[in-house]
Design a protein around this motif. Structure first.
Motif: not given
Ligand code: FAD
Lengths: 265, 143
Positions: A70-72, A102-104, A106-108, A195-199, A202-205, A207-209
């Motif tokens: 939803y946030i994505r 804030a991580w999100r 930051f990546w954005q 595959h990730l609905l939240d794909g 920024a957050s994905n690539n 985090s992979f890095q």
């Molecule tokens: C390899 C890898 C790939 C990832 N790919 C994605 C991706 O494609 N899209 C994505 O939104 N997040 C990604 N993440 C970050 C994180 O894993 C997910 O945001 C989180 O697991 C989503 O579940 P949640 O909503 O229950 O998170 P919660 O832990 O409940 O966090 C609340 C919200 O904060 C944000 N958030 C939390 N942790 C992170 C994080 N480390 N980085 C960025 N945002 C974060 C998300 O918007 C999340 O919905 C990735 C992390 C890793 C290690």
């Protein structure tokens, strides 16, 4: 004539059939139980427990929010999520959760600043290998959840069937792909984004890095003990089904990064 | 002459600030562009999630090439102005850039998470967090 698409459906199954018909080449692929739309996002928001999050979030069955799809897509904002979290406790009690939001952010910001860089290594690998050591194609056994590790297969299936993985599961699977299998992070990242609905690029690539060490000071890796502690209640983590991880961190570092002095000090 | 609101995949919310900026009688649209999803590699489940989301929004959904349809729809609505949300996605940025050459396009930011008192330090997360935390625990990220 412009083709205007249908918006009203008898039920979810009818909507899914309609989207299948729009994408005939994907028609036999799985659909997630996670429902789209603001109503479903708001229902998730109403279940937020920002205090319990702090102590349980690293466990695969912890109190995470499941808000990410939803946030994505801007269905729910970081701002409203934070506004709710700070009502649930003092800053110290909800700090971990707000920090993850804030991580999100930051990546954005990094993505906004350099959109074209999102698929490039930000820094060199710090694994003792150069970038050209890593294979560029994701192997079939990973795509099909037939790796030698039962836990990794469980995560891959979950990713494909539900479009969601817990953060820790993403870290495990990303580290397995890059450090155990020597696949370039880009190949793993594209698989996740499909595959990730939240794909999110920024957050994905990024985090992979972070896992790969091209945007961090050292590679992220794990051992069986860690996997069992955080994922054991959810995924099949028995040692005989996950032999690749069954070692001390020092022994794993020596095996995974034999050319890195920094990691074998 | 009504404005045109173009919603894209980063801004799927009826309360996005773009709606407050455009005129009340603006036409809002989403363009279902199969080729755009193919390039991004979106699986069926991602497309279903998006479709389900868009159906709940006050928009008409058109199918086709984003760039081509935006031009046609603006013409059909005799829209002087097109409003959309900012996005870091290079594919969307390219379309916005091309569209600006022929139309008055305004990009609206989504609500901010924090307010920084200087340029963001993006070298590592904790440097950024040290700046962000000053307003991260305030309502609307502003103190
Ligand atoms: C390899 C890898 C790939 C990832 N790919 C994605 C991706 O494609 N899209 C994505 O939104 N997040 C990604 N993440 C970050 C994180 O894993 C997910 O945001 C989180 O697991 C989503 O579940 P949640 O909503 O229950 O998170 P919660 O832990 O409940 O966090 C609340 C919200 O904060 C944000 N958030 C939390 N942790 C992170 C994080 N480390 N980085 C960025 N945002 C974060 C998300 O918007 C999340 O919905 C990735 C992390 C890793 C290690």
């Amino acid at each position: 004539m412009m083709e205007k698409l249908q918006k009203i459906f008898a039920d979810r199954a009818a909507l899914i059939d309609y989207v299948r018909a729009l994408s005939p080449e994907l028609a036999d692929a799985p659909v997630s139980q996670t429902v789209g739309g603001r109503q479903a996002g708001a229902a998730r928001l109403a279940q937020l427990d920002a205090q319990s999050y702090g102590s349980s979030r690293n466990y695969l069955d912890g109190a995470v929010s499941y808000l990410s799809p939803y946030i994505r897509h801007g269905i729910v904002t970081l701002n409203e999520t934070r506004n709710l979290a700070i009502q649930q406790g003092a800053p110290k009690q909800v700090e971990k959760f707000v920090q993850e939001l804030a991580w999100r952010d930051f990546w954005q910001r990094i993505y906004h600043q350099s959109p074209a860089k999102i698929w490039r290594d930000i820094e060199p690998y710090k694994t003792g290998y150069s970038a050209d050591h890593y294979a560029t194609e994701l192997p079939e056994d990973i795509r099909q959840a037939r790796t030698p590790s039962a836990a990794m297969n469980f995560f891959i299936k979950q990713l494909i069937d539900t479009g969601y993985l817990h953060n820790h599961a993403r870290m495990y699977l990303a580290a397995y792909i890059v450090h155990w299998r020597h696949i370039a992070w880009q190949a793993g990242a594209q698989f996740f984004l499909t595959h990730l609905l939240d794909g999110d690029p920024a957050s994905n690539n990024l985090s992979f890095q972070w896992v790969a060490s091209t945007f961090s000071n050292k590679p992220y890796f794990f051992n069986l003990e860690n996997l069992q502690k955080f994922a054991g209640s959810v995924a099949p983590c028995a040692a005989h089904d996950n032999v690749d991880f069954d070692d001390s961190y020092d022994a794993l570092a020596a095996r995974l990064f034999p050319h890195s002095e920094a990691l074998n000090g | 002459m009504a404005d045109l609101i173009w919603l894209h995949e980063d801004m799927l919310r009826a309360t996005h600030p773009v709606f407050a900026h455009a005129s009340d009688d603006a036409t809002a649209i989403f363009i279902w562009d199969d080729a755009y999803f193919d390039v991004a590699g979106y699986s069926l489940k991602r497309r279903v999630f998006l479709y389900e989301t868009i159906c709940q929004l006050p928009v008409d959904i058109y199918r086709g090439d984003m760039m081509a349809l935006l031009g046609q729809l603006a013409e059909a609505a005799a829209a002087q102005k097109i409003y959309t949300g900012t996005s870091p996605n290079p594919a969307l940025q390219k379309i916005m850039q091309e569209l600006s050459a022929t139309h008055e396009l305004t990009q609206i930011d989504d609500e901010p998470f924090v307010t920084l008192d200087g340029p963001a330090d993006l070298k590592r997360f904790f440097r950024y967090w040290n700046q962000a935390r000053k307003t991260a625990f305030d309502v609307d990220g502003a103190n």
